[in-house]
Design a protein around this motif. Structure first.
Motif, PDB file in Angstrom:
ATOM      1  N   ALA A 120      -1.516   2.776   4.324  1.00  0.00           N
ATOM      2  CA  ALA A 120      -1.184   1.767   5.324  1.00  0.00           C
ATOM      3  C   ALA A 120      -1.367   2.325   6.729  1.00  0.00           C
ATOM      4  CB  ALA A 120       0.251   1.282   5.127  1.00  0.00           C
ATOM      5  N   GLU A 121      -0.946   3.549   6.924  1.00  0.00           N
ATOM      6  CA  GLU A 121      -1.099   4.154   8.248  1.00  0.00           C
ATOM      7  C   GLU A 121      -2.567   4.368   8.590  1.00  0.00           C
ATOM      8  OE1 GLU A 121       0.142   5.190  11.869  1.00  0.00           O
ATOM      9  OE2 GLU A 121       1.386   4.400  10.243  1.00  0.00           O
ATOM     10  N   LEU A 156       0.829  -1.197   0.000  1.00  0.00           N
ATOM     11  CA  LEU A 156       0.000   0.000   0.000  1.00  0.00           C
ATOM     12  C   LEU A 156       0.868   1.254   0.000  1.00  0.00           C
ATOM     13  CD1 LEU A 156      -2.442  -1.219   2.765  1.00  0.00           C
ATOM     14  CD2 LEU A 156      -3.094  -0.849   0.378  1.00  0.00           C
ATOM     15  N   LEU A 157       0.267   2.371  -0.389  1.00  0.00           N
ATOM     16  CA  LEU A 157       0.942   3.643  -0.203  1.00  0.00           C
ATOM     17  C   LEU A 157       1.101   3.885   1.290  1.00  0.00           C
ATOM     18  CD1 LEU A 157      -0.960   5.774  -2.866  1.00  0.00           C
ATOM     19  CD2 LEU A 157       1.330   4.793  -3.073  1.00  0.00           C
ATOM     20  N   PHE A 195      -9.223  -3.215  11.475  1.00  0.00           N
ATOM     21  CA  PHE A 195      -8.042  -3.915  10.978  1.00  0.00           C
ATOM     22  C   PHE A 195      -6.833  -3.816  11.909  1.00  0.00           C
ATOM     23  CE2 PHE A 195     -10.399  -2.179   7.263  1.00  0.00           C
ATOM     24  CZ  PHE A 195     -10.991  -3.377   6.884  1.00  0.00           C
ATOM     25  N   ARG A 196      -6.945  -3.033  12.957  1.00  0.00           N
ATOM     26  CA  ARG A 196      -5.811  -2.872  13.860  1.00  0.00           C
ATOM     27  C   ARG A 196      -5.408  -4.210  14.478  1.00  0.00           C
ATOM     28  NH1 ARG A 196      -7.750   0.783  17.935  1.00  0.00           N
ATOM     29  NH2 ARG A 196      -7.639   2.344  16.276  1.00  0.00           N
ATOM     30  N   GLY A 205       8.044   6.341   7.283  1.00  0.00           N
ATOM     31  CA  GLY A 205       7.578   6.149   8.649  1.00  0.00           C
ATOM     32  C   GLY A 205       7.977   4.800   9.221  1.00  0.00           C
ATOM     33  N   ARG A 206       7.004   4.131   9.845  1.00  0.00           N
ATOM     34  CA  ARG A 206       7.281   2.887  10.541  1.00  0.00           C
ATOM     35  C   ARG A 206       7.483   1.698   9.607  1.00  0.00           C
ATOM     36  NH1 ARG A 206       3.806   1.346  14.640  1.00  0.00           N
ATOM     37  NH2 ARG A 206       4.148  -0.844  14.184  1.00  0.00           N
TER      38      ARG A 206
END
Length: 790
Positions: free
Chosen positions: A532-533, A527-528, A541-542, A589-590
């Motif tokens: 995703a974030e 995903l972009l 979905f978490r 990011g992550r």
């Protein structure tokens, strides 16, 4: 009772122990796990063969015998005609009998070569051979006999069968008045003497009317009085050589005996000699209803992949998308489990010998290919030779340590010298020099084992796409779609937990997001970063989100041998002037970890601390002042850098521009990228390296080595070559660690590359999907553990 009635009785419970089923009934019964669990089998101590009458006019013609034997590729037609309960024979001595050579190769020839041989001997078609055929080869095994005769007909050789029943067959055998005998021999006693002296000894042998000789008599007599097993074995192999080199005998197959016990029957075992079944030890328990229909359950998993898979042949494996899909169909001798732990897989044991210069492999019992045939050492040998002769450079590089591998690569040999078959389930691999982590190399997904004789891998399991994995290929549309169905006879009981997996290729990040949210995809990745974030923050979905570090490094590789970056000062200026870690944090990011070197976390030699950037203190050590003028540099770029990582690439390109370099990309497709990086035609290469196996060697030798490294043409240098070679022969992990750190120091000192980031792999699953786990092995997802909750 006919075969169909036997199959029906087994299903209803009226028959509790069955054999002699029709191929259709057998295939159906083995799909039912309740009945499949009752299958017991053992190779029979016997051989089916064609025996020439060397005392007849035609049977005595050596050229005719060589031509017919040369075109008889039993490996090809035995499986097709007889299925899983036959093993192609390479000699007259069956498995389990002293002297059986499980690794023997018979010399084969093409149709044109055979015709030329016949013509040279003055034999012009049509040629008619008279034959006596054992009744079982005209009844139960008639498909094989028909296939054999059809092959010979292509040479203009017709076979006229002169026997109609067992009586006429035995009379023809005794008289020796025909040209060829299509027969079998089942051991009267389990010793090679029964297949040599007992069959061919002058005056007393069952088949002495067809062949006998003073030399054969001498060997058979000598073997009878020899007490040393190793010497006896050598004598019997020499005897077999007399039969096969002439050739007098064409080995066809060894039969596999089987029984299928009903669900309530316990303790069935088979022997290779009478009585075949252990009837006194069999017991019964209350069985579940055999009429209950079995439902697999688990649903079908739908998976998008941003890239494409255009070839599903393991030997061609070169990209991540292949590594994610192929292991579901083709399995390897060892496997990288979660955490980089390599364990025996199709092999049950891997035993190092001679200080790591030899490895003994024993194959796991009960493993079969999708078409039912048992996996053997011959299949492993064939797979490795095929990779060395036809595979990609990656596969050839990984198997190159085996003795004789380079001769296959160079086309100077057809056999792998260092591969020694001990038995159908055991083999030894000799290396050119000690390599302690060799078992790790054969966990590479491209080393998935194929059946011997596989030439072209087809688009489904019924058309030649045959492995041992938890799934079979139902259909494959290159670059578009791959449909996998459950392997009903998979060797790991209870897997897979779903009915199949469907992969869609070339799906853009935006479409993955929308299709996943709409429920038409089971998993989501590629995903972009922003999408995703956003999904991570979505409470639906978490809980299903999983992530793991991956054994992959993204980098900018300089061409250190030509062009603007052959100047080390220019490389250092750019490498020290670009804040790659800052770009990673801002854009990814992550989902990425800034890289401090080539080797990723979890492997020997990983550099955990960031190196000090000289420009942070206003200096660029050893570098000239960067010009304000812009210099164009050419680049070949992995297409993924313009998709999922497009934002990162945009900032990286701008950082180069601020250093005085504008980047002109010379490729558009993955194929162009793969071709260009081998030839190093550009000033820089922006790409990634995904570990073929969980060891630092795959990054140092696999990427940097001048000759064997995928980017050796860009940056290979003798100092790094010497270090990687040293590390390969080193057993002590601490010493290997120090060597890899030294490699990383050279990379940083000479600015060979700009390490960018190590990707964090992740997957989102729909709420109804259970069992999701991700790791940095290949495949990233253990698809066989997934199921969809009803």
């Amino acid at each position: 009772m006919n075969a169909s009635a036997i199959g029906a009785g087994l299903r209803t419970g009226d028959i509790e122990l069955a054999r002699d089923l029709s191929p259709q009934d057998l295939d159906s019964i083995l799909r039912d796990p309740r009945l499949r669990a009752g299958l017991v089998e053992t190779p029979k101590k016997g051989t089916y063969f064609a025996l020439f009458n060397t005392k007849s006019t035609l049977g005595g013609n050596a050229a005719l015998r060589r031509a017919l034997a040369g075109v008889t590729r039993s490996q090809d037609f035995v499986w097709a005609a007889l299925g899983r309960f036959a093993v192609p024979a390479t000699g007259i001595l069956p498995p389990g009998i002293l002297g059986h050579d499980a690794g023997r190769r018979r010399p084969l020839m093409s149709r044109d070569e055979a015709l030329s041989l016949l013509e040279g001997a003055g034999l012009m078609p049509p040629i008619t051979l008279t034959a006596a055929v054992h009744p079982i080869l005209r009844d139960r095994h008639k498909a094989l006999t028909a296939a054999l005769f059809a092959i010979w007909e292509e040479l203009g050789v017709e076979v006229r069968i002169t026997t109609t029943d067992m009586k006429s067959y035995l009379e023809a055998q005794a008289a020796g008045n025909i040209d060829i005998l299509i027969s079998r021999w089942m051991a009267d006693y389990e010793d090679p003497d029964d297949f040599t002296f007992n069959l061919f000894r002058s005056g007393v042998g069952y088949f002495q009317a067809f062949f006998s000789s003073d030399e054969a008599d001498r060997i058979a007599e000598e073997a009878r009085i020899e007490s040393r097993p190793a010497v006896r074995e050598g004598l019997y192999r020499k005897f077999e050589g007399l039969l096969l080199d002439s050739p007098v005998v064409i080995p066809l197959f060894h039969e596999v005996d089987y029984r299928i016990a009903g669900p309530g029957v316990r303790g069935v075992a088979l022997r290779s000699s009478p009585p075949f079944v252990n009837y006194p030890e069999i017991g019964k328990t209350e069985a579940p209803s055999v009429n209950a229909a079995h439902e697999w359950g688990g649903g079908v998993i739908h998976v998008p992949i941003g890239g494409g898979v255009h070839d599903f042949d393991p030997a061609t494996m070169a990209i991540l998308e292949q590594a994610e899909t192929m292991p579901l169909v083709f399995e390897t001798l060892t496997r990288d489990l979660e955490g980089g732990r390599v364990v025996p897989w199709l092999a049950s044991e891997v035993i190092p010998e001679d200080g790591g210069a030899r490895f003994r492999f024993r194959l796991r019992r009960g493993v079969r290919f999708h078409d039912g045939r048992a996996v053997s050492a011959r299949d492993v040998r064939y797979t490795f030779e095929r990779i060395l002769q036809k595979g990609t450079s990656a596969g050839r590089f990984l198997l190159a340590p085996i003795r004789g591998a380079q001769s296959l690569i160079d086309g100077k040999a057809s056999d792998l010298e260092g591969f020694h078959i001990v038995s159908p389930s055991e083999f030894v691999i000799e290396l050119e020099k000690p390599l302690s982590f060799f078992p790790v190399l054969v966990s590479w997904p491209g080393a998935g084992i194929l059946p011997e004789g596989t030439d072209v891998v087809g688009e489904s399991w019924r058309r030649g796409c045959i492995g041992t994995g938890p799934y079979r290929v139902a259909s494959f549309e290159p670059g578009k779609r791959l449909e996998l169905e459950r392997n009903p006879a998979y060797w790991r009981e209870g897997y897979p937990k779903n009915e199949g997996v469907v992969f869609r290729f070339g799906v853009p990040p935006e479409e993955i997001r929308s299709e996943f949210l709409a429920g038409r995809l089971s998993l989501a990745s590629d995903l972009l970063p922003a999408d995703a974030e956003a999904l991570r923050q979505d409470p639906r979905f978490r809980a299903t989100y999983r992530e793991s570090p991956s054994l992959v490094t993204y980098f900018v590789m300089f061409n250190t041998h030509k062009g603007v970056f052959a100047d080390a000062r220019a490389r250092r200026a750019v490498a020290q002037g670009i804040d790659a870690a800052g770009i990673v944090r801002r854009t990814l990011g992550r989902h990425a970890i800034p890289a401090n070197g080539l080797i990723p976390p979890g492997l020997l030699g990983y550099v955990a601390k960031p190196r000090v950037r000289a420009q942070a203190s206003g200096q660029v050590s050893g570098a000239h002042t960067v010009s304000r003028e812009t210099t164009e540099v050419t680049a070949v770029v992995n297409p993924i850098m313009f998709g999922e990582f497009g934002g990162f690439t945009k900032e990286l390109t701008q950082a180069f521009r601020e250093m005085g370099y504008s980047i002109r990309v010379t490729n558009k497709t993955m194929a162009e990228f793969l071709g260009a990086q081998k030839d190093a035609p550009t000033d820089i290469m922006i790409g990634r390296w995904i570990a073929d196996y969980p060891d630092a060697d795959t990054f140092t030798q696999g990427v940097l080595h001048s000759v064997e490294g995928v980017n050796g043409r860009y940056c290979g240098m003798p100092a790094i070559d010497a270090l990687t070679e040293r590390a390969r022969g080193e057993i002590d992990p601490r010493t290997r660690e120090s060597i890899y750190r030294e490699v990383e120091d050279i990379i940083a000192r000479d600015a060979v590359m700009i390490p960018l980031f190590h990707e964090q792999v992740y997957r989102f699953a729909r709420p109804e999907v259970e069992g999701l786990r991700v790791g940095f092995g290949q495949p990233i997802v253990l698809y066989e553990s997934l199921s969809i909750r009803s």
